[in-house]
Design a protein around this motif. Structure first.
Motif, PDB file in Angstrom:
ATOM      1  N   THR B 342       0.826  -1.217   0.000  1.00  0.00           N
ATOM      2  CA  THR B 342       0.000   0.000   0.000  1.00  0.00           C
ATOM      3  C   THR B 342       0.855   1.259   0.000  1.00  0.00           C
ATOM      4  N   PHE B 343       2.144   1.097   0.303  1.00  0.00           N
ATOM      5  CA  PHE B 343       3.053   2.241   0.354  1.00  0.00           C
ATOM      6  C   PHE B 343       4.459   1.675   0.242  1.00  0.00           C
ATOM      7  N   THR B 344       5.384   2.477  -0.309  1.00  0.00           N
ATOM      8  CA  THR B 344       6.727   1.945  -0.530  1.00  0.00           C
ATOM      9  C   THR B 344       7.779   2.815   0.145  1.00  0.00           C
ATOM     10  N   VAL B 345       8.734   2.138   0.759  1.00  0.00           N
ATOM     11  CA  VAL B 345       9.877   2.811   1.374  1.00  0.00           C
ATOM     12  C   VAL B 345      11.124   2.385   0.622  1.00  0.00           C
ATOM     13  N   ASP B 346      11.927   3.369   0.273  1.00  0.00           N
ATOM     14  CA  ASP B 346      13.144   3.079  -0.471  1.00  0.00           C
ATOM     15  C   ASP B 346      14.332   3.514   0.376  1.00  0.00           C
ATOM     16  N   ASN B 347      15.131   2.543   0.815  1.00  0.00           N
ATOM     17  CA  ASN B 347      16.257   2.834   1.699  1.00  0.00           C
ATOM     18  C   ASN B 347      17.469   3.221   0.866  1.00  0.00           C
ATOM     19  N   THR B 348      17.367   4.372   0.194  1.00  0.00           N
ATOM     20  CA  THR B 348      18.432   4.791  -0.717  1.00  0.00           C
ATOM     21  C   THR B 348      19.713   5.111   0.026  1.00  0.00           C
ATOM     22  N   GLY B 349      19.598   5.432   1.324  1.00  0.00           N
ATOM     23  CA  GLY B 349      20.788   5.717   2.112  1.00  0.00           C
ATOM     24  C   GLY B 349      21.779   4.573   2.083  1.00  0.00           C
ATOM     25  N   ALA B 350      21.287   3.359   1.889  1.00  0.00           N
ATOM     26  CA  ALA B 350      22.160   2.195   1.848  1.00  0.00           C
ATOM     27  C   ALA B 350      23.194   2.323   0.746  1.00  0.00           C
ATOM     28  N   VAL B 351      22.874   3.050  -0.323  1.00  0.00           N
ATOM     29  CA  VAL B 351      23.858   3.244  -1.373  1.00  0.00           C
ATOM     30  C   VAL B 351      24.499   4.627  -1.288  1.00  0.00           C
ATOM     31  N   GLY B 352      24.215   5.354  -0.186  1.00  0.00           N
ATOM     32  CA  GLY B 352      24.970   6.563   0.111  1.00  0.00           C
ATOM     33  C   GLY B 352      24.462   7.847  -0.517  1.00  0.00           C
ATOM     34  N   THR B 353      23.235   7.848  -1.013  1.00  0.00           N
ATOM     35  CA  THR B 353      22.762   9.077  -1.653  1.00  0.00           C
ATOM     36  C   THR B 353      22.224  10.070  -0.624  1.00  0.00           C
ATOM     37  N   MET B 354      22.140  11.348  -1.027  1.00  0.00           N
ATOM     38  CA  MET B 354      21.667  12.408  -0.147  1.00  0.00           C
ATOM     39  C   MET B 354      20.284  12.894  -0.548  1.00  0.00           C
ATOM     40  N   LEU B 355      19.918  12.648  -1.769  1.00  0.00           N
ATOM     41  CA  LEU B 355      18.687  13.215  -2.279  1.00  0.00           C
ATOM     42  C   LEU B 355      18.249  12.382  -3.480  1.00  0.00           C
ATOM     43  N   THR B 356      17.001  11.950  -3.478  1.00  0.00           N
ATOM     44  CA  THR B 356      16.529  11.053  -4.530  1.00  0.00           C
ATOM     45  C   THR B 356      15.150  11.514  -4.982  1.00  0.00           C
ATOM     46  N   TYR B 357      14.857  11.296  -6.238  1.00  0.00           N
ATOM     47  CA  TYR B 357      13.515  11.599  -6.749  1.00  0.00           C
ATOM     48  C   TYR B 357      12.921  10.261  -7.198  1.00  0.00           C
ATOM     49  N   PRO B 358      12.305   9.506  -6.285  1.00  0.00           N
ATOM     50  CA  PRO B 358      11.861   8.161  -6.633  1.00  0.00           C
ATOM     51  C   PRO B 358      10.592   8.154  -7.491  1.00  0.00           C
ATOM     52  N   ILE B 359      10.419   7.058  -8.226  1.00  0.00           N
ATOM     53  CA  ILE B 359       9.215   6.892  -9.051  1.00  0.00           C
ATOM     54  C   ILE B 359       8.185   6.107  -8.239  1.00  0.00           C
ATOM     55  N   ILE B 360       6.967   6.611  -8.235  1.00  0.00           N
ATOM     56  CA  ILE B 360       5.903   6.014  -7.418  1.00  0.00           C
ATOM     57  C   ILE B 360       5.554   4.626  -7.950  1.00  0.00           C
ATOM     58  N   ASN B 361       5.341   3.701  -7.045  1.00  0.00           N
ATOM     59  CA  ASN B 361       4.964   2.331  -7.393  1.00  0.00           C
ATOM     60  C   ASN B 361       3.434   2.296  -7.556  1.00  0.00           C
ATOM     61  N   ALA B 362       2.960   2.764  -8.722  1.00  0.00           N
ATOM     62  CA  ALA B 362       1.514   2.877  -8.945  1.00  0.00           C
ATOM     63  C   ALA B 362       0.861   1.507  -8.786  1.00  0.00           C
ATOM     64  N   PRO B 363      -0.381   1.420  -8.308  1.00  0.00           N
ATOM     65  CA  PRO B 363      -1.342   2.489  -8.018  1.00  0.00           C
ATOM     66  C   PRO B 363      -1.188   3.128  -6.630  1.00  0.00           C
ATOM     67  N   GLU B 364      -0.104   2.823  -5.921  1.00  0.00           N
ATOM     68  CA  GLU B 364       0.112   3.552  -4.678  1.00  0.00           C
ATOM     69  C   GLU B 364       0.255   5.037  -5.006  1.00  0.00           C
ATOM     70  N   VAL B 365       0.132   5.878  -3.980  1.00  0.00           N
ATOM     71  CA  VAL B 365       0.123   7.306  -4.285  1.00  0.00           C
ATOM     72  C   VAL B 365       1.355   8.025  -3.775  1.00  0.00           C
ATOM     73  N   ALA B 366       2.251   7.302  -3.104  1.00  0.00           N
ATOM     74  CA  ALA B 366       3.462   7.978  -2.659  1.00  0.00           C
ATOM     75  C   ALA B 366       4.550   6.959  -2.377  1.00  0.00           C
ATOM     76  N   ILE B 367       5.777   7.448  -2.365  1.00  0.00           N
ATOM     77  CA  ILE B 367       6.931   6.625  -2.025  1.00  0.00           C
ATOM     78  C   ILE B 367       7.881   7.526  -1.262  1.00  0.00           C
ATOM     79  N   VAL B 368       8.471   6.986  -0.187  1.00  0.00           N
ATOM     80  CA  VAL B 368       9.368   7.821   0.611  1.00  0.00           C
ATOM     81  C   VAL B 368      10.741   7.168   0.636  1.00  0.00           C
ATOM     82  N   THR B 369      11.776   8.000   0.649  1.00  0.00           N
ATOM     83  CA  THR B 369      13.131   7.468   0.718  1.00  0.00           C
ATOM     84  C   THR B 369      13.778   7.874   2.028  1.00  0.00           C
TER      85      THR B 369
END
Lengths: 327, 426
Positions: B342-369
């Protein structure tokens, strides 16, 4: 115009070629004194002499091999293989030598021979007198393979074969020899190789065949017409070269194609026709292409039930076409 | 006798799947429950077990083909008489439709409007497809007169004669297709320029599914984006203090991820519009909170789902993520692991990034990193202090979620993550 059998039309064609062109010679097993086992050459030796219509040894490789030599040296031989089943000893001469002579000699030599061979089953011939051999030779560049279905076509295509400067395999279905009769013009006429004949116009299913199958397809078309199913029947007349345009035009029109031949299915000429249609007319097809052929078994049985099981008949064509029309 | 195996329903909302790889060849003998083939639905390979013991006699669907649930995919020759067949038919797999061409309608589990007698539903000859496309008509809307109710070329021609050319393509076409090719626009992607020495690698099935879904989401969902920075100094201290004992006690490493997941679930409860789905003419407020966690594997991106993540403790979340990560890497995720997020979490910190613009996993309405946790100088009570900071970014579907909602969600997330103290009990 006189009404002639298939066999008489060929005999008349041969007589006219002998009379017209002194370079034409005929030889083969029993073609001279006996006039051929089917009597196709009956009377020709008496008329043209034993120098031009002669008996050969019982050796097919030698018959074709000497014909190639004679052709390269300026004659226009019409050798006969007594039964197409026996053509295999000559296959090296036909495929390696005759068909490739023009290429190999850089156009210096040509081999204008017409190899006549009775073929096909349905005549209680058993294994050695029933085979269909066309697919072996239709595979070979440099060859022409002609298979007439009517007396008129047989004579006209024979004239074209004699005119053709490269080797022609002229296959005569044995079951046609005395079973079909039609009006045949007295004068010489030529039906070009590679031109199909649309025998019947229809809109539901295209049936493509050659030789004996054409008459069967027409008879099936007659049966189905009474049921409201309209078959288009295409007679290829020669399979190498073959008339791609006629096939594609009809396939695009009806969207349903059935190919019939007596030869085995696997690697039979129907596969080639089917491939061409799939390559060039796919988006017009409304049903899978159907091949109705002899079965993939080693030979036609001698016993009548086995022979019937092998043969493609008008009834079998009607049944398969009916099913295809309903698809 | 032959037993026909049909495409199984691999998840509640799964209506079709791509044949990935046949694990058995024609002629191979199979045991009951032994894997026959891999099927790709969503982003994973699921293995389909054989419903019976026997010999694989016929493969009806080639690798790479997309088939609907209930479609016959292979036949297994079973030794013995009809009894075996009866027993087999009692298994969970759908029995084969009667062999008669005029058989009853195929099992209509497909949500698309299935008409009676359409055993060849959705399968049209090249001629029918071409005529239908040229004239803009939907062959599915025609009554077929061919065998088994097939729509024939003549049926299309007849419909054209009768002026049915005005019939528009059915809007009820399956959602995936309709969305993948929006509104008849055919915008071709730029083609690659291939120079000498370049290597052209064919798309794997997983890659092509990822590509399809990303394009679908980016092309149909209006993405908007926000970011907050969160002070996790106290959480870092807590983690540093307890991680050795945690590992010894629970057997799994204590990372920031379970804290993040826990805080996400509580923020979702406070801002439920983030835990919703777009439904065309309505919005579906999801009752359960099932968190998808994006993971990188050798086969590509997968997003396994932790069901009812809001009911799990930090320990439970740590164990659940570790379990999914291990199985994702081994390629052993099941369809259940991948569905119903129902919602997606992307642990981008694991690869060391500071800022990400993730693509939403439709039909969910948001994704957080959650980006990398880094120590940075910050102003605290008018003094400069070294703090452990983390950025959290959210992409949200602006049709459903307004910027204020998204910001409120991030504020709740921030408040929750900053509330951990060095003495919080785990």
């Amino acid at each position: 115009m006189a009404v002639k059998t298939f066999l008489e039309a060929i005999r008349e064609g041969l007589r006219q070629e002998l009379a017209r062109d002194p370079r034409v010679i005929i030889y083969g097993e029993d073609v001279g004194v006996r006039g051929g086992v089917f009597r196709v050459t009956d009377g020709l030796q008496a008329e043209f002499g034993a120098d031009r219509v002669m008996d050969s040894p019982l050796a097919e490789a030698a018959i074709v091999g000497t014909a190639i030599g004679a052709a390269v040296n300026g004659l226009r031989p019409i050798p006969e293989i007594q039964f197409a089943d026996f053509i295999f000893p000559a296959i090296n001469q036909i495929v390696q030598e005759a068909a490739r002579m023009r290429y190999r000699s850089n156009n210096d030599f040509e081999v204008p021979i017409v190899i006549r061979a009775p073929f096909g089953g349905g005549v209680r011939g058993g294994l050695y007198h029933s085979q269909s051999v066309e697919a072996f030779f239709a595979h070979v560049p440099g060859m022409c393979v002609v298979i007439p279905s009517t007396p008129y076509d047989a004579k006209g295509l024979l004239a074209a074969a004699v005119d053709q400067p490269d080797p022609v395999l002229f296959l005569e279905h044995k079951a046609l020899y005395r079973s079909v009769r039609a009006e045949v013009p007295e004068e010489r006429y030529v039906i070009p190789l590679g031109k199909a004949d649309r025998k019947r116009e229809g809109r539901d299913v295209t049936v493509i065949g050659y030789g004996l199958m054409v008459g069967f397809a027409l008879s099936a078309a007659q049966t189905l017409a009474e049921e409201g199913i309209s078959l288009e029947v295409i007679d290829l007349r020669s399979i190498r070269p073959f008339d791609r345009e006629a096939i594609l035009e009809s396939a695009r029109k009806t969207g349903k194609v059935m190919i019939v031949h007596e030869d085995n299915k696997t690697g039979g000429f129907g596969a080639e026709i089917s491939a061409v249609i799939a390559e060039e007319a796919l988006f017009y097809l409304d049903a899978p292409i159907v091949r109705l052929t002899g079965p993939d078994v080693p030979a036609m049985g001698f016993s009548p039930p086995l022979e019937h099981a092998f043969m493609v008949t008008a009834e079998k064509i009607a049944e398969a076409a009916r099913e295809l029309a309903r698809f | 006798m032959a037993h026909t195996v049909v495409m199984p329903q691999l998840g509640e909302s799964v209506t079709e799947g791509t044949i990935g790889q046949w694990l058995k060849k024609v002629g191979d003998s199979v045991e009951e429950y032994e894997s026959l083939l891999e099927v790709l639905t969503d982003k994973v390979n699921a293995e389909v077990p054989s419903p019976v013991a026997g010999t694989l006699s016929k493969i009806l669907v080639e690798e790479g083909a997309l088939v609907a649930v209930g479609t016959a995919i292979c036949e297994i020759a079973v030794e013995g008489g009809a009894d075996d067949g009866e027993k087999a038919a009692g298994e969970s797999v759908e029995p084969t439709p009667a062999p008669s061409p005029a058989a009853a309608p195929a099992p209509s589990r497909e949500p698309a409007a299935a008409k009676a007698g359409e055993s060849d539903r959705g399968r049209y000859s090249p001629a029918v497809r071409r005529l239908a496309a040229e004239n803009g008509i939907d062959p599915g809307a025609l009554t077929g007169t061919g065998s088994g109710g097939r729509v024939t070329r003549n049926d299309v021609l007849k419909a054209l004669e009768e002026g049915a050319a005005t019939v528009k393509p059915a809007p009820s076409a399956t959602s995936s297709r309709a969305v993948a090719e929006p509104a008849g626009m055919e915008i071709q992607g730029a083609r690659a320029v291939i120079a000498e020495g370049d290597e052209v690698v064919p798309l794997s099935s997983v890659r092509s599914i990822i590509a399809q879904r990303m394009v679908r989401s980016k092309a149909t969902v209006p993405h908007a984006w926000l970011m907050v920075e969160i002070d996790v100094t106290n959480l870092a201290n807590l983690r540093n203090r307890t991680k050795a004992a945690f590992k010894a006690r629970e057997g799994v490493s204590l990372t920031y991820l379970p804290f993040m997941l826990k805080s996400v679930t509580s923020a979702l409860r406070k801002v439920p519009i983030i835990n919703a789905q777009w439904n065309g003419d309505s919005i579906v407020m999801k009752k359960r909170i099932n968190l998808g966690v994006a993971m990188d594997t050798e086969r590509g991106l997968v997003v396994p789902v932790i069901r009812d993540a809001d009911r799990l403790s930090i320990v439970g979340l740590a164990q659940a993520t570790q379990d999914l990560a291990q199985r994702a890497r081994a390629g052993r995720l099941t369809m259940d692991d991948l569905s119903q997020g129902t919602f997606t979490v992307d642990n981008t910190g694991a690869v060391g990034t500071m800022l990400t613009y993730p693509i939403i996993n439709a039909p969910e309405v948001a994704i957080v990193t959650m980006e990398a946790v880094v120590r940075r100088p910050m102003v605290v009570d008018d003094m400069i202090a070294i703090r452990s900071m983390v950025n959290c970014c959210i992409s949200f579907d602006h049709r459903v979620v307004d910027g204020a909602d998204a910001a409120r969600f991030l504020r709740e997330l921030k408040r929750s993550l900053e509330a951990y103290g060095p003495d919080t009990e785990l």
